[in-house]
Design an enzyme around this catalytic site. Structure first.
Site, PDB file in Angstrom:
ATOM      1  N   ARG A 197       0.885  -1.159  -0.065  1.00 54.44           N
ATOM      2  CA  ARG A 197      -0.071   0.007  -0.146  1.00 54.44           C
ATOM      3  C   ARG A 197       0.673   1.442   0.092  1.00 54.44           C
ATOM      4  O   ARG A 197       2.021   1.236   0.489  1.00 54.44           O
ATOM      5  CB  ARG A 197      -0.978   0.149   1.272  1.00 54.44           C
ATOM      6  CG  ARG A 197      -1.906  -0.990   1.077  1.00 54.44           C
ATOM      7  CD  ARG A 197      -3.054  -0.762   0.043  1.00 54.44           C
ATOM      8  NE  ARG A 197      -4.350  -1.443   0.239  1.00 54.44           N
ATOM      9  CZ  ARG A 197      -4.134  -2.721  -0.461  1.00 54.44           C
ATOM     10  NH1 ARG A 197      -3.376  -3.143  -1.164  1.00 54.44           N
ATOM     11  NH2 ARG A 197      -5.398  -3.681  -0.353  1.00 54.44           N
ATOM     12  N   GLU A 206      -3.836   7.805  -5.358  1.00 57.43           N
ATOM     13  CA  GLU A 206      -3.920   6.933  -6.629  1.00 57.43           C
ATOM     14  C   GLU A 206      -5.191   7.757  -7.210  1.00 57.43           C
ATOM     15  O   GLU A 206      -6.054   7.547  -6.736  1.00 57.43           O
ATOM     16  CB  GLU A 206      -4.064   5.488  -6.137  1.00 57.43           C
ATOM     17  CG  GLU A 206      -2.854   4.901  -5.497  1.00 57.43           C
ATOM     18  CD  GLU A 206      -3.174   3.303  -5.094  1.00 57.43           C
ATOM     19  OE1 GLU A 206      -4.132   2.887  -5.279  1.00 57.43           O
ATOM     20  OE2 GLU A 206      -2.048   2.874  -4.706  1.00 57.43           O
ATOM     21  N   HIS A 241      -1.700   0.596  -9.719  1.00 62.84           N
ATOM     22  CA  HIS A 241      -2.310  -0.565  -8.747  1.00 62.84           C
ATOM     23  C   HIS A 241      -3.016  -1.558  -9.296  1.00 62.84           C
ATOM     24  O   HIS A 241      -4.315  -1.659  -9.036  1.00 62.84           O
ATOM     25  CB  HIS A 241      -3.085   0.379  -7.542  1.00 62.84           C
ATOM     26  CG  HIS A 241      -3.736  -0.451  -6.390  1.00 62.84           C
ATOM     27  ND1 HIS A 241      -3.901   0.189  -5.228  1.00 62.84           N
ATOM     28  CD2 HIS A 241      -3.292  -1.920  -6.127  1.00 62.84           C
ATOM     29  CE1 HIS A 241      -3.914  -0.742  -4.392  1.00 62.84           C
ATOM     30  NE2 HIS A 241      -3.666  -2.051  -4.781  1.00 62.84           N
TER      31      HIS A 241
END
Length: 342
Positions: free
Chosen positions: A246, A275, A294
């Site tokens: 993360r 993000e 991601h």
């Protein structure tokens, strides 16, 4: 007499992945997408369950904001298509009597694949090589002056040897890399021997000895900013950092400063904060940094497995039955924050 259907809020793109919709007989599906910010009031009070990939604005509101949840008093279950729990406001959901399930470790293998792909890309300067190949002049210069790192005999330090981390170790072992790892709990001697991994009692020891460092830990209060300015200074100037956990596991500002100062050799990040990153963020414009969106778990096969498991959990929860991947509410909600560990 027709039976009453459950009302389920579902991410719109998931509907296109169903070969045959397993929910159509029992559920009325209320789709949403990236642009959905609110739910029509005529549906909100009737919603029984939520099924989606966490990260979309609407889902984030549904699982974190009490004012938003108050508009949906009949929600019984929330199904998160993924393994992590850092995005869930567990105390709030449990306080409201909402049951929660994830989809377990289905995407662990492909997450490890992406992590190792990023490691290899950094080792062989792939980002710079692709730019250099665009013209004959830079192509020749690159070949003469840019040298990568051989994986054979190099040292990989894995922080977090859980499901994802162990898959990474197996791949590193196949390339005959030296493997160090740090974990809250030491793995068994059998597990260590299978991949020839050596345990480091401290992160500091691992960082100082590794050529590559890969982060495979969940985000918890304990792991937030696990890698900061102090830890980055312990790494060799040639060491590269790979983060597939993360974004907040790394102090991103400290990472930028370390890269700008040449204190470490590079970084590859499948996760960032926020993000996505703003277009002008320094990390997006450094030649020795790779940023991906991601997407470690984004394969067709994994999506099908996630969806199948998510549907199984959803239907079980709506019917009041045990859910295979249910997160258990602790006896005291005050201890919820300590449960965010995979």
């Amino acid at each position: 007499m027709a039976s009453t259907k459950y009302n389920v809020l579902i991410e719109k793109r998931l509907l296109t992945t169903f070969a045959q919709n397993p929910l159509k007989e029992t559920c009325k599906l209320i789709p949403f997408d990236d642009n959905t910010q609110e739910i029509d009031h005529q549906y909100a009070e009737k919603i029984d369950g939520i099924l989606g990939v966490i990260g979309l604005p609407l889902v984030t509101k549904c699982i974190r904001e009490e004012s938003f949840l108050n508009k949906m008093p009949n929600v019984k279950v929330v199904i998160s298509l993924g393994a992590g729990t850092d995005h869930l406001n567990l105390p709030l959901l449990w306080k409201k009597g909402i049951r929660i399930a994830t989809t377990g470790k289905i995407n662990s293998g492909v997450t490890a694949e992406l992590g190792f792909m990023l490691l290899m890309a950094l080792a062989r300067n792939l980002k710079q090589a692709m730019v250099a190949a665009a013209s004959p002049e830079t192509c020749l210069t690159f070949r003469q002056h840019s040298f990568g790192v051989r994986l054979l005999g190099s040292t990989l330090g894995i922080i977090g040897l859980g499901s994802v981390g162990y898959f990474v170790a197996e791949k590193a072992a196949a390339f005959k890399m030296n493997i160090l790892y740090h974990n809250r709990t030491r793995r068994s001697q059998e597990d260590e021997n299978k991949v020839q991994a050596k345990y480091c009692e401290t992160i500091e020891k691992l960082l100082s000895q590794s050529d590559f460092v890969m982060l495979c830990v969940p985000l918890t209060d304990h792991t937030k900013y696990l890698i900061g300015a102090k830890e980055l200074k312990l790494m060799k100037p040639s060491t590269v950092l790979i983060n597939i956990s993360r974004g907040d596991v790394v102090d991103q500002d400290a990472l930028v400063k370390a890269l700008q100062a040449g204190a470490i050799g590079g970084a590859a990040l499948d996760v960032t904060t926020p993000e996505p990153l703003p277009a002008d963020h320094p990390l997006l414009h450094m030649p020795n940094v790779i940023v991906t969106p991601h997407y470690a778990g984004a394969t067709k096969e994994v999506l099908q497995e996630l969806l199948s498991t998510g549907v199984t959990n959803l239907l079980a929860g709506l019917k009041g039955n045990p859910m295979p991947n249910e997160l258990e509410c602790p006896h005291s909600l005050a201890t919820c924050s300590s449960q965010l560990v995979q």
